[in-house]
Design a protein around this motif. Structure first.
Motif, PDB file in Angstrom:
ATOM      1  N   THR A  25       3.570  -4.686   2.763  1.00 22.67           N
ATOM      2  CA  THR A  25       4.344  -3.452   2.828  1.00 22.67           C
ATOM      3  C   THR A  25       3.429  -2.256   2.970  1.00 22.67           C
ATOM      4  OG1 THR A  25       6.085  -4.370   1.416  1.00 22.67           O
ATOM      5  CG2 THR A  25       5.999  -1.980   1.628  1.00 22.67           C
ATOM      6  N   ALA A  26       3.727  -1.381   3.942  1.00 22.87           N
ATOM      7  CA  ALA A  26       3.088  -0.073   4.059  1.00 22.87           C
ATOM      8  C   ALA A  26       4.129   0.961   3.656  1.00 22.87           C
ATOM      9  CB  ALA A  26       2.597   0.171   5.476  1.00 22.87           C
ATOM     10  N   GLY A  27       3.940   1.566   2.487  1.00 19.48           N
ATOM     11  CA  GLY A  27       4.940   2.481   1.950  1.00 19.48           C
ATOM     12  C   GLY A  27       4.905   3.842   2.620  1.00 19.48           C
ATOM     13  N   GLY A  28       5.818   4.685   2.215  1.00 17.96           N
ATOM     14  CA  GLY A  28       5.879   6.033   2.748  1.00 17.96           C
ATOM     15  C   GLY A  28       6.603   6.105   4.079  1.00 17.96           C
ATOM     16  N   SER A  29       6.926   7.313   4.462  1.00 14.96           N
ATOM     17  CA  SER A  29       7.616   7.544   5.725  1.00 14.96           C
ATOM     18  C   SER A  29       6.618   7.567   6.876  1.00 14.96           C
ATOM     19  CB  SER A  29       8.364   8.873   5.659  1.00 14.96           C
ATOM     20  OG  SER A  29       8.980   9.172   6.887  1.00 14.96           O
ATOM     21  N   ASN A  30       6.928   6.825   7.938  1.00 13.77           N
ATOM     22  CA  ASN A  30       6.136   6.799   9.170  1.00 13.77           C
ATOM     23  C   ASN A  30       4.756   6.168   9.019  1.00 13.77           C
ATOM     24  OD1 ASN A  30       8.199   8.081  10.609  1.00 13.77           O
ATOM     25  ND2 ASN A  30       7.457  10.097   9.991  1.00 13.77           N
ATOM     26  N   SER A  31       4.538   5.415   7.968  1.00 16.86           N
ATOM     27  CA  SER A  31       3.252   4.740   7.805  1.00 16.86           C
ATOM     28  C   SER A  31       3.106   3.624   8.841  1.00 16.86           C
ATOM     29  CB  SER A  31       3.126   4.160   6.400  1.00 16.86           C
ATOM     30  OG  SER A  31       3.042   5.192   5.448  1.00 16.86           O
ATOM     31  N   LEU A  32       1.851   3.337   9.186  1.00 18.70           N
ATOM     32  CA  LEU A  32       1.546   2.340  10.212  1.00 18.70           C
ATOM     33  C   LEU A  32       0.864   1.134   9.589  1.00 18.70           C
ATOM     34  CD1 LEU A  32       1.212   1.417  13.188  1.00 18.70           C
ATOM     35  CD2 LEU A  32      -0.921   2.737  13.237  1.00 18.70           C
ATOM     36  N   LEU A  33       1.428  -0.052   9.821  1.00 15.71           N
ATOM     37  CA  LEU A  33       0.816  -1.310   9.433  1.00 15.71           C
ATOM     38  C   LEU A  33       0.309  -1.976  10.706  1.00 15.71           C
ATOM     39  CD1 LEU A  33       2.373  -3.969   7.021  1.00 15.71           C
ATOM     40  CD2 LEU A  33       0.804  -4.534   8.860  1.00 15.71           C
ATOM     41  N   THR A  34      -0.995  -2.188  10.789  1.00 13.23           N
ATOM     42  CA  THR A  34      -1.613  -2.772  11.979  1.00 13.23           C
ATOM     43  C   THR A  34      -2.083  -4.188  11.684  1.00 13.23           C
ATOM     44  OG1 THR A  34      -2.376  -0.609  12.763  1.00 13.23           O
ATOM     45  CG2 THR A  34      -3.460  -2.549  13.681  1.00 13.23           C
ATOM     46  N   VAL A  35      -1.605  -5.140  12.468  1.00  8.86           N
ATOM     47  CA  VAL A  35      -2.077  -6.532  12.369  1.00  8.86           C
ATOM     48  C   VAL A  35      -3.202  -6.662  13.382  1.00  8.86           C
ATOM     49  CG1 VAL A  35      -1.444  -8.964  12.492  1.00  8.86           C
ATOM     50  CG2 VAL A  35       0.236  -7.279  11.698  1.00  8.86           C
ATOM     51  N   GLY A  36      -4.422  -6.384  12.909  1.00  3.82           N
ATOM     52  CA  GLY A  36      -5.568  -6.381  13.802  1.00  3.82           C
ATOM     53  C   GLY A  36      -6.226  -7.735  13.963  1.00  3.82           C
ATOM     54  N   LEU A  37      -5.985  -8.646  12.991  1.00  2.00           N
ATOM     55  CA  LEU A  37      -6.502 -10.005  13.048  1.00  2.00           C
ATOM     56  C   LEU A  37      -5.403 -10.960  12.573  1.00  2.00           C
ATOM     57  CD1 LEU A  37     -10.170  -9.569  11.770  1.00  2.00           C
ATOM     58  CD2 LEU A  37      -9.445 -10.190  14.085  1.00  2.00           C
ATOM     59  N   THR A  46       6.573 -11.629   6.153  1.00  2.00           N
ATOM     60  CA  THR A  46       7.409 -10.437   6.238  1.00  2.00           C
ATOM     61  C   THR A  46       6.531  -9.200   6.273  1.00  2.00           C
ATOM     62  OG1 THR A  46       9.225 -11.479   5.029  1.00  2.00           O
ATOM     63  CG2 THR A  46       9.220  -9.074   5.117  1.00  2.00           C
ATOM     64  N   TYR A  47       6.811  -8.315   7.238  1.00  2.00           N
ATOM     65  CA  TYR A  47       6.134  -7.021   7.338  1.00  2.00           C
ATOM     66  C   TYR A  47       7.152  -5.921   7.095  1.00  2.00           C
ATOM     67  CZ  TYR A  47       2.546  -9.669   9.930  1.00  2.00           C
ATOM     68  OH  TYR A  47       1.594 -10.587  10.314  1.00  2.00           O
ATOM     69  N   VAL A  48       6.824  -4.993   6.198  1.00  2.00           N
ATOM     70  CA  VAL A  48       7.695  -3.856   5.918  1.00  2.00           C
ATOM     71  C   VAL A  48       6.893  -2.583   6.141  1.00  2.00           C
ATOM     72  CG1 VAL A  48       9.152  -2.706   4.228  1.00  2.00           C
ATOM     73  CG2 VAL A  48       8.970  -5.198   4.212  1.00  2.00           C
ATOM     74  N   ALA A  49       7.226  -1.850   7.200  1.00  2.00           N
ATOM     75  CA  ALA A  49       6.552  -0.590   7.518  1.00  2.00           C
ATOM     76  C   ALA A  49       7.357   0.125   8.580  1.00  2.00           C
ATOM     77  CB  ALA A  49       5.126  -0.829   8.008  1.00  2.00           C
ATOM     78  N   ASP A  50       7.335   1.448   8.551  1.00  2.00           N
ATOM     79  CA  ASP A  50       8.113   2.201   9.529  1.00  2.00           C
ATOM     80  C   ASP A  50       7.537   2.083  10.933  1.00  2.00           C
ATOM     81  OD1 ASP A  50       9.829   2.933   7.559  1.00  2.00           O
ATOM     82  OD2 ASP A  50       9.220   5.035   7.457  1.00  2.00           O
ATOM     83  N   ASN A  51       6.232   1.837  11.032  1.00  2.00           N
ATOM     84  CA  ASN A  51       5.589   1.610  12.320  1.00  2.00           C
ATOM     85  C   ASN A  51       4.665   0.411  12.198  1.00  2.00           C
ATOM     86  OD1 ASN A  51       6.217   4.128  14.198  1.00  2.00           O
ATOM     87  ND2 ASN A  51       5.859   4.903  12.113  1.00  2.00           N
ATOM     88  N   GLN A  52       4.696  -0.452  13.222  1.00  2.00           N
ATOM     89  CA  GLN A  52       3.906  -1.678  13.178  1.00  2.00           C
ATOM     90  C   GLN A  52       3.232  -1.917  14.523  1.00  2.00           C
ATOM     91  OE1 GLN A  52       6.180  -4.995  11.598  1.00  2.00           O
ATOM     92  NE2 GLN A  52       7.377  -3.646  10.269  1.00  2.00           N
ATOM     93  N   ASP A 101       0.845  -1.183   0.000  1.00  2.00           N
ATOM     94  CA  ASP A 101       0.000   0.000   0.000  1.00  2.00           C
ATOM     95  C   ASP A 101       0.886   1.240   0.000  1.00  2.00           C
ATOM     96  OD1 ASP A 101      -3.111   0.583   0.618  1.00  2.00           O
ATOM     97  OD2 ASP A 101      -1.888   2.137   1.550  1.00  2.00           O
ATOM     98  N   ALA A 102       0.379   2.330  -0.567  1.00  2.00           N
ATOM     99  CA  ALA A 102       1.170   3.559  -0.611  1.00  2.00           C
ATOM    100  C   ALA A 102       1.349   4.152   0.775  1.00  2.00           C
ATOM    101  CB  ALA A 102       0.501   4.576  -1.532  1.00  2.00           C
ATOM    102  N   ASN A 103       0.431   3.823   1.683  1.00  2.00           N
ATOM    103  CA  ASN A 103       0.478   4.354   3.042  1.00  2.00           C
ATOM    104  C   ASN A 103       0.223   3.222   4.034  1.00  2.00           C
ATOM    105  OD1 ASN A 103       0.682   7.341   2.352  1.00  2.00           O
ATOM    106  ND2 ASN A 103      -1.177   6.782   1.241  1.00  2.00           N
ATOM    107  N   GLY A 104      -0.366   3.544   5.173  1.00  2.00           N
ATOM    108  CA  GLY A 104      -0.633   2.517   6.161  1.00  2.00           C
ATOM    109  C   GLY A 104      -1.966   1.828   5.938  1.00  2.00           C
ATOM    110  N   PHE A 105      -2.117   0.628   6.519  1.00  2.00           N
ATOM    111  CA  PHE A 105      -3.377  -0.112   6.441  1.00  2.00           C
ATOM    112  C   PHE A 105      -3.443  -1.101   7.597  1.00  2.00           C
ATOM    113  CE2 PHE A 105      -0.316  -2.575   4.068  1.00  2.00           C
ATOM    114  CZ  PHE A 105      -0.600  -3.891   4.362  1.00  2.00           C
ATOM    115  N   LYS A 131      10.577  -5.257   9.462  1.00  2.00           N
ATOM    116  CA  LYS A 131      11.618  -4.291   9.126  1.00  2.00           C
ATOM    117  C   LYS A 131      10.987  -2.995   8.641  1.00  2.00           C
ATOM    118  CE  LYS A 131      12.372  -6.341   4.535  1.00  2.00           C
ATOM    119  NZ  LYS A 131      13.383  -6.985   3.646  1.00  2.00           N
ATOM    120  N   PRO A 132      11.738  -1.882   8.726  1.00  2.00           N
ATOM    121  CA  PRO A 132      11.187  -0.591   8.309  1.00  2.00           C
ATOM    122  C   PRO A 132      11.171  -0.452   6.792  1.00  2.00           C
ATOM    123  CG  PRO A 132      13.451  -0.320   9.004  1.00  2.00           C
ATOM    124  CD  PRO A 132      13.089  -1.751   9.297  1.00  2.00           C
ATOM    125  N   ASN A 133      10.312   0.455   6.322  1.00  2.00           N
ATOM    126  CA  ASN A 133      10.260   0.756   4.901  1.00  2.00           C
ATOM    127  C   ASN A 133      11.345   1.734   4.495  1.00  2.00           C
ATOM    128  OD1 ASN A 133       8.842   0.667   2.260  1.00  2.00           O
ATOM    129  ND2 ASN A 133       8.456   2.825   2.695  1.00  2.00           N
TER     130      ASN A 133
END
Length: 266
Positions: A194-206, A216-222, A169-173, A241-243
């Motif tokens: 992957t959550a792209g962009g700087s400081n995007s948040l990837l949330t594993v809600g389920l 593999t998770y790639v995002a600056d915030n998880q 994704d271009a941002n967080g999801f 790991k971070p994006n």
């Protein structure tokens, strides 16, 4: 209906759920009051017919469903439900589904939908032009899912694959619930999100589960609020790991999205 090309123009409901035999479909249903259901009995391309490009569907909250009961489905021109619409869009292929043009469901530019993608053993693919914009995205496939080549803009992701599952994704999801499907599963391949962009948040809600692969998770915030499971076979793993390049790694009780900090919440 048997034809090389079919153009649909209507303001009311359209239901053509027989074994139609068409090569290329386009539809214009602006300011309508009904949905669009179209089934095809062989491979189909959503393309250009009689000056209409793809499926244009404005100011209408009723669902769009395009399905092949045999063969592949290729999105070569945009599928759009927008303005005061934001309808659910379902694209279903008996074989492979290729998203090579934008698929958009928005209400006053706010992501809506959801968008539902379904495919057989041929799997789901998308190129750089196949940007999906919606509040929710559900992907169900009997083959690999490869949707990491475009700047998608979705809020919630869910689905299952009999192969691998790759999404960017271009941002967080958030991995959550979409149209009755909870979390993500891959029965015989890896999961790569992957959550792209700087400081995007990837949330594993389920829960996220790769029964025979790695995750593999790639995002600056998880934010890991649910379980992640990879195969127990030697060589398989879970990686975070971070994006973008991070100067520090922070484990915290809340995702604060600080620049140049790789934040993980568990």
């Amino acid at each position: 209906i048997t034809a090389d090309r079919l153009k649909i123009a209507a303001s009311g409901a359209v239901s053509l759920s027989e074994a139609n035999m068409v090569n290329t479909l386009a539809a214009s249903m602006a300011f309508g009051t009904g949905g669009l259901t179209y089934w095809n009995g062989k491979a189909l391309t959503i393309g250009t017919v009689g000056g209409t490009n793809g499926i244009a569907y404005s100011d209408n909250v009723n669902p769009i469903v395009v399905k092949t009961t045999a063969g592949s489905l290729t999105v070569a021109q945009p599928v759009t439900a927008d303005v005061l619409g934001g309808a659910q869009i379902t694209l279903s292929a008996a074989a492979a589904l290729a998203v090579d043009a934008p698929v958009t469901s928005t209400f006053n530019a706010t992501p809506a939908g959801p968008v539902i993608l379904e495919a057989g053993s041929g799997g789901v693919t998308g190129n750089a032009s196949g940007v999906i914009t919606a509040g929710g995205l559900k992907v169900i496939s009997g083959g690999a899912i490869t949707l990491n080549g475009a700047a998608h803009a979705i809020d919630i992701l869910a689905g299952s694959s009999s192969g691998s599952f790759q999404f960017a994704d271009a941002n967080g999801f958030t991995v959550g619930t979409v149209a009755g499907t909870n979390g993500l599963t891959a029965s015989s391949g890896d999961i790569f999100l992957t959550a792209g962009g700087s400081n995007s948040l990837l949330t594993v809600g389920l829960p996220v589960q790769a029964s025979a692969g790695s995750v593999t998770y790639v995002a600056d915030n998880q934010d890991h609020a649910a379980a992640t499971t990879s195969s127990g076979v030697a060589g398989k793993f879970i990686e975070v790991k971070p994006n973008t390049a991070a100067t520090q790694i922070e484990f915290d009780a809340a995702a604060d999205c600080v620049e140049n900090v790789f934040g993980i919440v568990d």
